[in-house]
Design an enzyme around this catalytic site. Sequence first.
Site, mmCIF file in Angstrom:
data_model
loop_
_atom_site.group_PDB
_atom_site.id
_atom_site.type_symbol
_atom_site.label_atom_id
_atom_site.label_comp_id
_atom_site.label_asym_id
_atom_site.label_seq_id
_atom_site.Cartn_x
_atom_site.Cartn_y
_atom_site.Cartn_z
ATOM 1 N N LYS A 211 0.837 -1.198 0.000
ATOM 2 C CA LYS A 211 0.000 0.000 0.000
ATOM 3 C C LYS A 211 0.875 1.252 0.000
ATOM 4 O O LYS A 211 0.662 2.170 -0.772
ATOM 5 C CB LYS A 211 -0.927 -0.031 1.214
ATOM 6 C CG LYS A 211 -1.806 1.175 1.333
ATOM 7 C CD LYS A 211 -2.763 1.072 2.503
ATOM 8 C CE LYS A 211 -3.460 2.417 2.688
ATOM 9 N NZ LYS A 211 -4.366 2.429 3.823
ATOM 10 N N GLU A 217 10.715 -4.459 4.270
ATOM 11 C CA GLU A 217 10.805 -5.870 3.882
ATOM 12 C C GLU A 217 10.457 -6.040 2.401
ATOM 13 O O GLU A 217 11.169 -6.715 1.640
ATOM 14 C CB GLU A 217 9.837 -6.725 4.719
ATOM 15 C CG GLU A 217 10.185 -6.830 6.183
ATOM 16 C CD GLU A 217 9.478 -5.793 7.042
ATOM 17 O OE1 GLU A 217 9.194 -4.679 6.523
ATOM 18 O OE2 GLU A 217 9.215 -6.081 8.219
ATOM 19 N N GLY A 269 -4.684 -1.794 4.898
ATOM 20 C CA GLY A 269 -3.858 -2.902 4.409
ATOM 21 C C GLY A 269 -4.483 -4.267 4.674
ATOM 22 O O GLY A 269 -4.544 -5.118 3.784
ATOM 23 N N ARG A 270 -4.964 -4.484 5.899
ATOM 24 C CA ARG A 270 -5.485 -5.815 6.248
ATOM 25 C C ARG A 270 -6.892 -6.047 5.713
ATOM 26 O O ARG A 270 -7.482 -7.104 5.949
ATOM 27 C CB ARG A 270 -5.423 -6.017 7.765
ATOM 28 C CG ARG A 270 -6.068 -4.922 8.584
ATOM 29 C CD ARG A 270 -5.694 -5.013 10.051
ATOM 30 N NE ARG A 270 -6.198 -3.879 10.825
ATOM 31 C CZ ARG A 270 -5.576 -2.710 10.971
ATOM 32 N NH1 ARG A 270 -4.411 -2.511 10.369
ATOM 33 N NH2 ARG A 270 -6.088 -1.745 11.702
ATOM 34 N N GLU A 355 -4.442 -6.627 14.800
ATOM 35 C CA GLU A 355 -3.967 -5.293 14.400
ATOM 36 C C GLU A 355 -5.122 -4.294 14.478
ATOM 37 O O GLU A 355 -4.910 -3.100 14.685
ATOM 38 C CB GLU A 355 -3.379 -5.337 12.979
ATOM 39 C CG GLU A 355 -2.444 -4.176 12.679
ATOM 40 C CD GLU A 355 -1.597 -4.379 11.431
ATOM 41 O OE1 GLU A 355 -0.434 -4.794 11.533
ATOM 42 O OE2 GLU A 355 -2.103 -4.112 10.328
ATOM 43 N N HIS A 386 -4.210 -33.110 17.149
ATOM 44 C CA HIS A 386 -3.046 -33.910 17.537
ATOM 45 C C HIS A 386 -1.895 -33.030 17.994
ATOM 46 O O HIS A 386 -0.746 -33.474 18.029
ATOM 47 C CB HIS A 386 -2.635 -34.799 16.360
ATOM 48 C CG HIS A 386 -3.749 -35.715 15.948
ATOM 49 N ND1 HIS A 386 -3.959 -36.941 16.535
ATOM 50 C CD2 HIS A 386 -4.770 -35.542 15.068
ATOM 51 C CE1 HIS A 386 -5.034 -37.510 16.004
ATOM 52 N NE2 HIS A 386 -5.552 -36.671 15.113
ATOM 53 N N LYS A 515 9.548 -0.663 14.173
ATOM 54 C CA LYS A 515 10.110 -0.326 12.857
ATOM 55 C C LYS A 515 11.192 0.737 13.012
ATOM 56 O O LYS A 515 12.272 0.642 12.435
ATOM 57 C CB LYS A 515 9.021 0.226 11.932
ATOM 58 C CG LYS A 515 8.043 -0.791 11.404
ATOM 59 C CD LYS A 515 7.115 -0.106 10.390
ATOM 60 C CE LYS A 515 5.918 -0.962 10.038
ATOM 61 N NZ LYS A 515 4.936 -0.279 9.210
HETATM 62 O O1 F6P Z 1 3.455 -2.839 9.747
HETATM 63 C C1 F6P Z 1 2.115 -3.113 9.642
HETATM 64 C C2 F6P Z 1 1.595 -2.815 8.268
HETATM 65 O O2 F6P Z 1 1.493 -1.454 8.075
HETATM 66 C C3 F6P Z 1 0.262 -3.508 8.043
HETATM 67 O O3 F6P Z 1 -0.790 -2.774 8.528
HETATM 68 C C4 F6P Z 1 0.262 -3.671 6.566
HETATM 69 O O4 F6P Z 1 -0.668 -4.618 6.156
HETATM 70 C C5 F6P Z 1 1.692 -4.084 6.330
HETATM 71 O O5 F6P Z 1 2.434 -3.330 7.263
HETATM 72 C C6 F6P Z 1 2.217 -3.869 4.934
HETATM 73 O O6 F6P Z 1 2.126 -2.535 4.554
HETATM 74 P P1 F6P Z 1 2.283 -2.105 3.054
HETATM 75 O O7 F6P Z 1 1.179 -2.729 2.275
HETATM 76 O O8 F6P Z 1 2.215 -0.614 3.046
HETATM 77 O O9 F6P Z 1 3.616 -2.600 2.563
#
Ligand code: F6P
Length: 551
Positions: A211, A217, A269-270, A355, A386, A515
């Site tokens: 987003k 990452e 995002g979620r 979240e 199990h 972060k």
């Molecule tokens: O660090 C949490 C977060 O902001 C989530 O809310 C989100 O889904 C994820 O990181 C990834 O964010 P982005 O889509 O901006 O890379």
Amino acid sequence: MRGGGPATHPTKEHPMWQDISRLADAHADRAILGLFARDPGRFEAFSASADGLLFDYSKTNICTEVRAALLALCTAADLPGKRAAMFGGSKINETEGRAVLHTALRNLDGGPVTVDGQDVMPGVLATLDRMGQFAEAVRSGDYEGQGGRITDVINIGIGGSDLGPAMAEIALQPFADGPRCHFVSNVDGAHIHEALKGLDPETTLVIVASKTFTTIETMTNARTAWDWMAGKVREPGAQFAALSSNQEKTADWGIDTSRVFGFEDWVGGRYSMWGPIGLAVMIAIGPEAFRDFLRGGEAMDRHFQTAAPGQNLPVLLALTGIWHNQGLGHATRAVLPYEQRLARLPAYLQQMEMESNGKRVAMDGSDLPVHSGPVVWGEPGTNGQHAFYQLIHQGTRVVPCEFMVGIEGHEPELSHQHDLLIANCLAQSEALLRGRSLEEATAIMAAKGLEGAELDRQARHRVFPGNRPSTTLVYPKLTPFVLGQILALYEHRVFVEGVILGINSYDQWGVELGKELAVKLSPILSGQESTEGKDGSTAGLVAAIRAGRPG
Ligand code: F6P
């Protein structure tokens, strides 16, 4: 109260929670089986259905009086008003000044939805069409890699830009007839290393899903994928697509705008897999099946908006959650799909719920008078049986369980296995409810020839306290439509719980501090900066890691 939360039983004093607190004190230990004995119509009275889904919450100790008190919480929190505000595009995410409109992404048959006086639907539908055209081109071979037809798609994203599509791609395997999909999220180089192994850069499409397009990452993995592709392909950017609401950043990567699919900041995002973040799923199952998924979500939206509270699945699912967590004090809940293809659903719901509702202050900044949302975890049945069900049946803490199961599987030739799956699902909720008394356990062990003190000792280990609550969601068969219904059901459950708690379910400030500290620790780990000012543990760990590095 640094680091703390409300003390045990925090609900006693707060006016809104007084009834719940009183009822929880009165009924915490009453026998659920007794409720069935007193009311032969309990199953009908404490279950509800919507468009083929059946939600049974009769195996909880909610009675008519408790349900009325829980429904009163919805009224006290103005659920109807807040729901209308969300669907209507009001900026209910107040700490970020944003509307919350993932529902617009699946509003295929609905009317206009306005944000700041502008109807967002033409843009939503245009992007959906563009996604469909691109997905079709990838699937048909009209869009090719530099070595020919696309055989593999890698979605690089994390959190909401990974968990949803990764979960759905597995869930909808019976409908997948496009290129193979892979998902890379972790910044651990092992993840992308393993994903790229065996793939041909000339026939791979890389989707960068973020987003913000700033998540470290994702950007790091995207760079690694770019370099991998550049080793073999003249123009790597031609085999990249981007899904983001940050058009400036996607432009920096030089990805052609025909392969950039944008969405607005009113999609959290979620909650984003209904739009461009779902592209990998759309490529896997095709645009029409993806629309069926959206239609399932849309059907649940209509149900949520129109069904009476006592028959409203998201409301009832939320109220069982509130009763178990804020009322009775059960800190976790297990999501247990009896459906192997929903293996990643618990992880997806974990982000969605934790979240969203893991917040310790209310919208107005005041401390919550009750606990925040619960810890959500789970695994598919029967595997979990199990592994961790031992604790659920005989541990000292109560874990409310949310079972789900499909009436039909996708393998008619293995229907006997599906019957066994359903039998296990129902057996578990029955065992949790019924338990096994000391008398029953003693009789079983006596029949095996034990006597005296040894009989008593052995029998005690075989006692199940029972009276452990669970709900069961039954669906016809896991199709794109049904998956859409289930996900939207849980989204609205989170919304209802958030409204009752009075929190903002749509920000996530709690992820920021870690972060920031990670960025500051990088130069310390590489030795460019010192550990001065760090706590003793962090400094000690840095020193040990640096000392242990080769060279
Ligand atoms: O660090 C949490 C977060 O902001 C989530 O809310 C989100 O889904 C994820 O990181 C990834 O964010 P982005 O889509 O901006 O890379």
